[in-house]
Write an enzyme that holds these catalytic residues in place. Sequence first.
Site, PDB file in Angstrom:
ATOM      1  N   ASP A   1     -15.081  -2.986  -1.372  1.00  0.00           N
ATOM      2  CA  ASP A   1     -14.670  -2.732   0.011  1.00  0.00           C
ATOM      3  C   ASP A   1     -15.926  -2.503   0.832  1.00  0.00           C
ATOM      4  O   ASP A   1     -16.772  -1.689   0.452  1.00  0.00           O
ATOM      5  CB  ASP A   1     -13.770  -1.498   0.081  1.00  0.00           C
ATOM      6  CG  ASP A   1     -12.588  -1.594  -0.881  1.00  0.00           C
ATOM      7  OD1 ASP A   1     -12.105  -2.728  -1.088  1.00  0.00           O
ATOM      8  OD2 ASP A   1     -12.172  -0.563  -1.420  1.00  0.00           O
TER       9      ASP A   1
ATOM     10  N   ASP B   1       0.859  -1.183   0.000  1.00  0.00           N
ATOM     11  CA  ASP B   1       0.000   0.000   0.000  1.00  0.00           C
ATOM     12  C   ASP B   1       0.893   1.230   0.000  1.00  0.00           C
ATOM     13  O   ASP B   1       1.767   1.375   0.871  1.00  0.00           O
ATOM     14  CB  ASP B   1      -0.908   0.017   1.233  1.00  0.00           C
ATOM     15  CG  ASP B   1      -1.999  -1.038   1.162  1.00  0.00           C
ATOM     16  OD1 ASP B   1      -2.045  -1.785   0.166  1.00  0.00           O
ATOM     17  OD2 ASP B   1      -2.811  -1.120   2.106  1.00  0.00           O
TER      18      ASP B   1
END
EC number: 5.3.1.16
Length: 238
Positions: free
Chosen positions: A129, A8
Amino acid sequence: MILYPAIDLKDGNAVRLLRGEMSDATVFNTDPAAQARAFQDAGCDWLHLVDLNGAFAGEPVNGAAVEAILAATSVPTQLGGGIRDMATIEGWLTRGIARVILGTVAVEDPDLVRQAARAFPGQVAVGIDARKGRVATKGWAEETDVMVTDLARAFEDAGVAAIIYTDIDRDGAMGGPNVSATADLARATSIPVIASGGVSSLDDLHALKTTGVISGAISGRALYDGALDLSEALHALA
């Protein structure tokens, strides 16, 4: 089942967030390309990248870090975060990204996902998500009334390569993945489902694999913390 080590990207660094909070980021490596090389050297078949700044900005922000990773590695790489138009999709695929992940735009402009999947077969994934079964967008900052299974089924015949399902409340928390919710989603669609969020041990990977319906798992913090050894995990899944 494929294991995807996660990198990330925030402000050019490899970080992990806790439950999606940008203010709760831990920097694990200031050289993401070196981190990617280490994952490749351990034997991974894929890399999973997220441009966190890009997810909030709605456009690529950590492009230089992504390009450095592509230059340093040879394994296929999937990328999400801030990819919300055809020009950006085509740009990343042209530069060497193997698969783009479309999240926010899958809710706001599903026709774009279908168009991209037709134009680039096998190279477009949908990132779903969710908190408590409902889809969140814009870097998890906004929650919608869209249900996870409804969104997945909307792309059933679109030619989408995979669905990456993240349980936000599990992400970075080292508490184990939401195996039942991920398996339920995988059973509800013919699109391959990749689990993300909370994958922190060999037991977690075994639990996901033994469902028989989950095609992959993404792990980040556990690999950085040393709770999960990548080589050992890959061997266990082989």
